[in-house]
Design a protein around this motif. Structure first.
Motif, PDB file in Angstrom:
ATOM      1  N   SER A   1      -0.876  -0.321  13.728  1.00  0.00           N
ATOM      2  CA  SER A   1      -1.942  -1.300  13.946  1.00  0.00           C
ATOM      3  C   SER A   1      -2.338  -1.973  12.633  1.00  0.00           C
ATOM      4  CB  SER A   1      -3.162  -0.621  14.561  1.00  0.00           C
ATOM      5  OG  SER A   1      -2.828  -0.046  15.799  1.00  0.00           O
ATOM      6  N   LEU A   2      -2.409  -1.188  11.572  1.00  0.00           N
ATOM      7  CA  LEU A   2      -2.705  -1.764  10.261  1.00  0.00           C
ATOM      8  C   LEU A   2      -1.608  -2.753   9.873  1.00  0.00           C
ATOM      9  CD1 LEU A   2      -4.469  -1.904   7.715  1.00  0.00           C
ATOM     10  CD2 LEU A   2      -3.105  -0.009   6.805  1.00  0.00           C
ATOM     11  N   GLY A   3      -0.362  -2.402  10.170  1.00  0.00           N
ATOM     12  CA  GLY A   3       0.751  -3.302   9.883  1.00  0.00           C
ATOM     13  C   GLY A   3       0.620  -4.626  10.616  1.00  0.00           C
ATOM     14  N   GLU A   4       0.186  -4.575  11.869  1.00  0.00           N
ATOM     15  CA  GLU A   4      -0.003  -5.802  12.653  1.00  0.00           C
ATOM     16  C   GLU A   4      -1.097  -6.675  12.057  1.00  0.00           C
ATOM     17  OE1 GLU A   4      -0.729  -4.440  16.627  1.00  0.00           O
ATOM     18  OE2 GLU A   4       1.275  -3.562  16.810  1.00  0.00           O
ATOM     19  N   VAL A   5      -2.221  -6.070  11.706  1.00  0.00           N
ATOM     20  CA  VAL A   5      -3.340  -6.819  11.126  1.00  0.00           C
ATOM     21  C   VAL A   5      -2.947  -7.375   9.756  1.00  0.00           C
ATOM     22  CG1 VAL A   5      -5.671  -6.575  10.176  1.00  0.00           C
ATOM     23  CG2 VAL A   5      -5.123  -5.572  12.391  1.00  0.00           C
ATOM     24  N   ALA A   6      -2.348  -6.541   8.935  1.00  0.00           N
ATOM     25  CA  ALA A   6      -1.964  -6.969   7.584  1.00  0.00           C
ATOM     26  C   ALA A   6      -0.896  -8.059   7.630  1.00  0.00           C
ATOM     27  CB  ALA A   6      -1.480  -5.768   6.779  1.00  0.00           C
ATOM     28  N   SER A   7      -0.010  -8.006   8.618  1.00  0.00           N
ATOM     29  CA  SER A   7       1.039  -9.028   8.740  1.00  0.00           C
ATOM     30  C   SER A   7       0.437 -10.410   8.964  1.00  0.00           C
ATOM     31  CB  SER A   7       1.989  -8.695   9.891  1.00  0.00           C
ATOM     32  OG  SER A   7       2.755  -7.566   9.582  1.00  0.00           O
ATOM     33  N   LYS A   8      -0.612 -10.480   9.783  1.00  0.00           N
ATOM     34  CA  LYS A   8      -1.273 -11.765  10.027  1.00  0.00           C
ATOM     35  C   LYS A   8      -1.857 -12.324   8.726  1.00  0.00           C
ATOM     36  CE  LYS A   8      -2.453 -10.893  14.834  1.00  0.00           C
ATOM     37  NZ  LYS A   8      -3.525 -10.634  15.791  1.00  0.00           N
ATOM     38  N   ILE A   9      -2.466 -11.456   7.936  1.00  0.00           N
ATOM     39  CA  ILE A   9      -3.039 -11.894   6.660  1.00  0.00           C
ATOM     40  C   ILE A   9      -1.926 -12.368   5.731  1.00  0.00           C
ATOM     41  CG2 ILE A   9      -4.285 -11.156   4.587  1.00  0.00           C
ATOM     42  CD1 ILE A   9      -5.688  -9.059   6.412  1.00  0.00           C
ATOM     43  N   TRP A  10      -0.862 -11.576   5.654  1.00  0.00           N
ATOM     44  CA  TRP A  10       0.209 -11.854   4.712  1.00  0.00           C
ATOM     45  C   TRP A  10       0.963 -13.135   5.057  1.00  0.00           C
ATOM     46  CZ3 TRP A  10       5.657 -11.685   4.724  1.00  0.00           C
ATOM     47  CH2 TRP A  10       6.228 -11.678   3.449  1.00  0.00           C
TER      48      TRP A  10
ATOM     49  N   PHE B   1       0.832  -1.195   0.000  1.00  0.00           N
ATOM     50  CA  PHE B   1       0.000   0.000   0.000  1.00  0.00           C
ATOM     51  C   PHE B   1       0.872   1.252   0.000  1.00  0.00           C
ATOM     52  CE2 PHE B   1      -1.841  -3.125   3.038  1.00  0.00           C
ATOM     53  CZ  PHE B   1      -2.902  -3.560   2.274  1.00  0.00           C
ATOM     54  N   THR B   2       0.437   2.278  -0.722  1.00  0.00           N
ATOM     55  CA  THR B   2       1.071   3.580  -0.530  1.00  0.00           C
ATOM     56  C   THR B   2       0.580   4.101   0.815  1.00  0.00           C
ATOM     57  OG1 THR B   2      -0.717   4.834  -1.581  1.00  0.00           O
ATOM     58  CG2 THR B   2       1.063   4.051  -3.037  1.00  0.00           C
ATOM     59  N   MET B   3       1.245   5.072   1.372  1.00  0.00           N
ATOM     60  CA  MET B   3       0.828   5.595   2.676  1.00  0.00           C
ATOM     61  C   MET B   3      -0.573   6.222   2.590  1.00  0.00           C
ATOM     62  SD  MET B   3       2.807   4.875   5.152  1.00  0.00           S
ATOM     63  CE  MET B   3       3.484   3.345   4.568  1.00  0.00           C
ATOM     64  N   ASN B   4      -0.890   6.835   1.470  1.00  0.00           N
ATOM     65  CA  ASN B   4      -2.242   7.393   1.305  1.00  0.00           C
ATOM     66  C   ASN B   4      -3.290   6.280   1.292  1.00  0.00           C
ATOM     67  OD1 ASN B   4      -1.476  10.075   1.253  1.00  0.00           O
ATOM     68  ND2 ASN B   4      -1.252  10.122  -0.964  1.00  0.00           N
ATOM     69  N   GLU B   5      -2.969   5.178   0.621  1.00  0.00           N
ATOM     70  CA  GLU B   5      -3.903   4.050   0.598  1.00  0.00           C
ATOM     71  C   GLU B   5      -4.071   3.462   2.000  1.00  0.00           C
ATOM     72  OE1 GLU B   5      -3.431   2.098  -3.824  1.00  0.00           O
ATOM     73  OE2 GLU B   5      -1.888   1.650  -2.345  1.00  0.00           O
ATOM     74  N   ALA B   6      -2.979   3.364   2.739  1.00  0.00           N
ATOM     75  CA  ALA B   6      -3.043   2.829   4.096  1.00  0.00           C
ATOM     76  C   ALA B   6      -3.920   3.712   4.986  1.00  0.00           C
ATOM     77  CB  ALA B   6      -1.639   2.694   4.682  1.00  0.00           C
ATOM     78  N   GLN B   7      -3.737   5.031   4.887  1.00  0.00           N
ATOM     79  CA  GLN B   7      -4.556   5.956   5.673  1.00  0.00           C
ATOM     80  C   GLN B   7      -6.036   5.836   5.274  1.00  0.00           C
ATOM     81  OE1 GLN B   7      -3.695   7.583   8.239  1.00  0.00           O
ATOM     82  NE2 GLN B   7      -1.529   8.030   8.111  1.00  0.00           N
ATOM     83  N   HIS B   8      -6.276   5.708   3.969  1.00  0.00           N
ATOM     84  CA  HIS B   8      -7.645   5.545   3.469  1.00  0.00           C
ATOM     85  C   HIS B   8      -8.253   4.239   3.991  1.00  0.00           C
ATOM     86  CE1 HIS B   8     -11.063   5.823   0.766  1.00  0.00           C
ATOM     87  NE2 HIS B   8     -10.801   4.588   0.360  1.00  0.00           N
ATOM     88  N   LEU B   9      -7.464   3.177   3.979  1.00  0.00           N
ATOM     89  CA  LEU B   9      -7.933   1.874   4.458  1.00  0.00           C
ATOM     90  C   LEU B   9      -8.312   1.948   5.938  1.00  0.00           C
ATOM     91  CD1 LEU B   9      -8.441  -1.122   4.000  1.00  0.00           C
ATOM     92  CD2 LEU B   9      -6.000  -1.520   4.257  1.00  0.00           C
ATOM     93  N   ILE B  10      -7.481   2.605   6.743  1.00  0.00           N
ATOM     94  CA  ILE B  10      -7.786   2.777   8.166  1.00  0.00           C
ATOM     95  C   ILE B  10      -9.096   3.546   8.333  1.00  0.00           C
ATOM     96  CG2 ILE B  10      -7.042   3.959  10.278  1.00  0.00           C
ATOM     97  CD1 ILE B  10      -4.135   3.275   9.384  1.00  0.00           C
ATOM     98  N   ALA B  11      -9.259   4.610   7.579  1.00  0.00           N
ATOM     99  CA  ALA B  11     -10.484   5.412   7.659  1.00  0.00           C
ATOM    100  C   ALA B  11     -11.707   4.584   7.265  1.00  0.00           C
ATOM    101  CB  ALA B  11     -10.368   6.649   6.772  1.00  0.00           C
ATOM    102  N   MET B  12     -11.582   3.771   6.222  1.00  0.00           N
ATOM    103  CA  MET B  12     -12.711   2.945   5.776  1.00  0.00           C
ATOM    104  C   MET B  12     -13.066   1.890   6.821  1.00  0.00           C
ATOM    105  SD  MET B  12     -13.686   4.388   3.097  1.00  0.00           S
ATOM    106  CE  MET B  12     -15.037   3.284   2.848  1.00  0.00           C
ATOM    107  N   ILE B  13     -12.054   1.270   7.426  1.00  0.00           N
ATOM    108  CA  ILE B  13     -12.323   0.274   8.466  1.00  0.00           C
ATOM    109  C   ILE B  13     -13.077   0.941   9.618  1.00  0.00           C
ATOM    110  CG2 ILE B  13     -11.269  -1.185  10.236  1.00  0.00           C
ATOM    111  CD1 ILE B  13      -8.982  -1.713   8.219  1.00  0.00           C
ATOM    112  N   ASN B  14     -12.603   2.099  10.037  1.00  0.00           N
ATOM    113  CA  ASN B  14     -13.255   2.799  11.145  1.00  0.00           C
ATOM    114  C   ASN B  14     -14.681   3.218  10.794  1.00  0.00           C
ATOM    115  OD1 ASN B  14     -11.090   2.523  12.913  1.00  0.00           O
ATOM    116  ND2 ASN B  14     -10.094   4.353  12.132  1.00  0.00           N
TER     117      ASN B  14
END
Length: 192
Positions: free
Chosen positions: A104-113, A42-55
């Protein structure tokens, strides 16, 4: 980015301030990607967007999570695991821990990956691509056969290229997108 200043001295001060902020932001992104290699998807903008969408999804009742997640966040997580279909566990974990940061996104994504189907390789196939190593292929933008060439290379090893394998560059491709692709390639070689 537009910097407003009344005179050149103010402009230079603002320019230095924004340059420092940008460098700090880039350094933070590199450190996060070092600690959580899966964030290179993810680009950092995509990561921030993903966090916002999850919330935003978590604001709704549980019965709506799957429908919203399949539309707004599942495509991002499928970069990590193309076979991922269920995001309920991800959303539940995120809500319990009240997570909102890139770490936190890194922790969640790491489990998936780590459990990803993407990390399973086809065995003993001979090809013109060098499996287990990054392959740089530069094609002429005016050549209409470029996409076919890439598909044939992947066909020879029995794979279909995914987003983490290929970056089609154009005038709007950012340095960060190229950096992410290179990090994914290097990360892939360290797994093998």
């Amino acid at each position: 980015l537009i910097l407003q200043a009344k005179d050149s001295e103010n402009f230079e001060n603002y320019k230095k301030e924004w340059t420092n902020k940008l460098n700090k932001w880039k350094k933070g992104g590199v450190e996060l990607r070092y600690n959580y290699p899966c964030l290179a998807y993810f680009t950092m903008n995509e990561a921030q967007h993903l966090i916002a969408m999850i919330n935003r999804i978590l604001i709704f009742e549980n019965q709506y999570w799957d429908d919203l997640a399949s539309k707004y966040i599942l495509p991002y997580f499928q970069r990590l695991d193309y076979s991922l279909q269920n995001t309920s566990e991800i959303l539940s974990e995120w809500k319990k821990a009240d997570k909102k940061s890139l770490q936190s996104l890194g922790e969640v994504a790491s489990k998936i990956w780590k459990n990803s189907s993407n990390n399973k390789r086809a065995s003993n196939q001979i090809t013109s691509l060098h499996q287990g190593k990054p392959n740089l292929i530069i094609l002429d933008a005016n050549n209409n056969k470029g996409f076919t060439t890439i598909l044939n290379l992947y066909k020879s090893i029995g794979m279909i290229p995914r987003a983490e394998h290929v970056l089609i560059c154009k005038k709007t491709t950012t340095e960060e997108e190229v950096e992410c692709l290179l990090l994914r390639a290097l990360q892939c070689t360290s797994i093998i």
